[in-house]
Design a protein around this motif. Structure first.
Motif, PDB file in Angstrom:
ATOM      1  N   VAL A  12     -19.442  86.268 -16.166  1.00  0.00           N
ATOM      2  CA  VAL A  12     -20.406  87.357 -16.272  1.00  0.00           C
ATOM      3  C   VAL A  12     -21.801  86.802 -16.006  1.00  0.00           C
ATOM      4  O   VAL A  12     -22.080  85.636 -16.295  1.00  0.00           O
ATOM      5  N   GLN A  13     -22.671  87.621 -15.439  1.00  0.00           N
ATOM      6  CA  GLN A  13     -24.043  87.207 -15.187  1.00  0.00           C
ATOM      7  C   GLN A  13     -24.879  87.287 -16.457  1.00  0.00           C
ATOM      8  O   GLN A  13     -24.574  88.055 -17.372  1.00  0.00           O
ATOM      9  N   ALA A  14     -25.919  86.477 -16.515  1.00  0.00           N
ATOM     10  CA  ALA A  14     -26.828  86.503 -17.655  1.00  0.00           C
ATOM     11  C   ALA A  14     -27.357  87.914 -17.884  1.00  0.00           C
ATOM     12  O   ALA A  14     -27.723  88.614 -16.940  1.00  0.00           O
ATOM     13  N   GLY A  15     -27.383  88.320 -19.153  1.00  0.00           N
ATOM     14  CA  GLY A  15     -27.796  89.662 -19.513  1.00  0.00           C
ATOM     15  C   GLY A  15     -26.654  90.644 -19.616  1.00  0.00           C
ATOM     16  O   GLY A  15     -26.846  91.755 -20.130  1.00  0.00           O
ATOM     17  N   LEU A  85     -25.803  88.309 -22.792  1.00  0.00           N
ATOM     18  CA  LEU A  85     -25.270  86.954 -22.677  1.00  0.00           C
ATOM     19  C   LEU A  85     -26.241  86.029 -21.959  1.00  0.00           C
ATOM     20  O   LEU A  85     -26.946  86.433 -21.034  1.00  0.00           O
ATOM     21  N   LYS A  86     -26.249  84.783 -22.405  1.00  0.00           N
ATOM     22  CA  LYS A  86     -27.101  83.743 -21.844  1.00  0.00           C
ATOM     23  C   LYS A  86     -26.237  82.613 -21.289  1.00  0.00           C
ATOM     24  O   LYS A  86     -25.108  82.427 -21.739  1.00  0.00           O
ATOM     25  N   PRO A  87     -26.750  81.829 -20.335  1.00  0.00           N
ATOM     26  CA  PRO A  87     -25.977  80.680 -19.848  1.00  0.00           C
ATOM     27  C   PRO A  87     -25.566  79.728 -20.965  1.00  0.00           C
ATOM     28  O   PRO A  87     -24.505  79.105 -20.873  1.00  0.00           O
ATOM     29  N   GLU A  88     -26.365  79.625 -22.012  1.00  0.00           N
ATOM     30  CA  GLU A  88     -26.041  78.767 -23.143  1.00  0.00           C
ATOM     31  C   GLU A  88     -24.808  79.240 -23.915  1.00  0.00           C
ATOM     32  O   GLU A  88     -24.267  78.492 -24.726  1.00  0.00           O
ATOM     33  N   THR A 117     -10.240  81.152 -25.063  1.00  0.00           N
ATOM     34  CA  THR A 117     -10.444  81.856 -23.804  1.00  0.00           C
ATOM     35  C   THR A 117     -11.811  81.471 -23.246  1.00  0.00           C
ATOM     36  O   THR A 117     -12.795  81.386 -23.982  1.00  0.00           O
ATOM     37  N   GLN A 118     -11.874  81.220 -21.938  1.00  0.00           N
ATOM     38  CA  GLN A 118     -13.088  80.722 -21.301  1.00  0.00           C
ATOM     39  C   GLN A 118     -14.074  81.850 -21.037  1.00  0.00           C
ATOM     40  O   GLN A 118     -13.715  82.887 -20.469  1.00  0.00           O
ATOM     41  N   VAL A 119     -15.327  81.631 -21.420  1.00  0.00           N
ATOM     42  CA  VAL A 119     -16.431  82.529 -21.105  1.00  0.00           C
ATOM     43  C   VAL A 119     -17.459  81.737 -20.320  1.00  0.00           C
ATOM     44  O   VAL A 119     -17.942  80.703 -20.787  1.00  0.00           O
ATOM     45  N   THR A 120     -17.799  82.210 -19.128  1.00  0.00           N
ATOM     46  CA  THR A 120     -18.785  81.553 -18.283  1.00  0.00           C
ATOM     47  C   THR A 120     -19.892  82.548 -17.951  1.00  0.00           C
ATOM     48  O   THR A 120     -19.619  83.625 -17.428  1.00  0.00           O
ATOM     49  N   VAL A 121     -21.129  82.173 -18.254  1.00  0.00           N
ATOM     50  CA  VAL A 121     -22.288  83.021 -18.007  1.00  0.00           C
ATOM     51  C   VAL A 121     -23.137  82.355 -16.938  1.00  0.00           C
ATOM     52  O   VAL A 121     -23.638  81.247 -17.134  1.00  0.00           O
ATOM     53  N   SER A 122     -23.311  83.010 -15.817  1.00  0.00           N
ATOM     54  CA  SER A 122     -24.095  82.474 -14.716  1.00  0.00           C
ATOM     55  C   SER A 122     -25.530  82.966 -14.798  1.00  0.00           C
ATOM     56  O   SER A 122     -25.811  84.039 -15.349  1.00  0.00           O
ATOM     57  N   SER A 123     -26.441  82.185 -14.235  1.00  0.00           N
ATOM     58  CA  SER A 123     -27.854  82.548 -14.227  1.00  0.00           C
ATOM     59  C   SER A 123     -28.243  83.284 -12.961  1.00  0.00           C
ATOM     60  O   SER A 123     -29.301  83.873 -12.877  1.00  0.00           O
TER      61      SER A 123
END
Length: 123
Positions: A12-15, A85-88, A117-123
């Motif tokens: 998911v993208q940041a925010g 959501l934030k990249p952190e 479960t993996q959560v990845t936040v892109s900037s």
């Protein structure tokens, strides 16, 4: 012990927002307090939040105001709603079950864990 399976992770993208689910089997979820934790590569497992059998919740300062934990005992499932959501926030997210009813939970209070479960936040 209760068996736990997390789902709902992804990219998911940041925010943006994401909702994680933790489905329980083998035991009735209403008998447990539930916790959410996360672990990023090379870092220790970090506390995210808890929901007690009463339904009351507690969150770490890093997610307070952005994440919400809820439970549906009829479906034997707990949820982690993640907003803004934030990249952190990128990490593997785990749910865990505790037989204790406390005002504050430590890592050792949880005896059953899901696979993550993996959560990845892109900037």
């Amino acid at each position: 012990q209760v068996q736990l399976v997390e789902s709902g992770g992804g990219l998911v993208q940041a925010g943006g927002s994401l909702r994680l689910s933790c489905a329980a089997s083998g035991r009735t979820l209403s008998n447990y307090a539930m916790g959410w934790f996360r672990q990023a590569p090379g870092k220790d497992r970090e506390f995210v939040g808890t929901i007690r059998r009463s339904g009351s919740t507690y969150y770490s300062d890093s997610v307070k105001g952005r994440f919400t934990i809820s439970r549906d005992n009829a479906k034997n499932t707990v949820y982690l709603q993640m907003n803004t959501l934030k990249p952190e926030d990128t990490a593997v997210y785990y749910c865990a079950a505790s037989i204790y009813e406390r005002s504050y939970y430590s890592l050792t209070d949880f005896g059953s864990w899901g696979q993550g479960t993996q959560v990845t936040v892109s900037s």
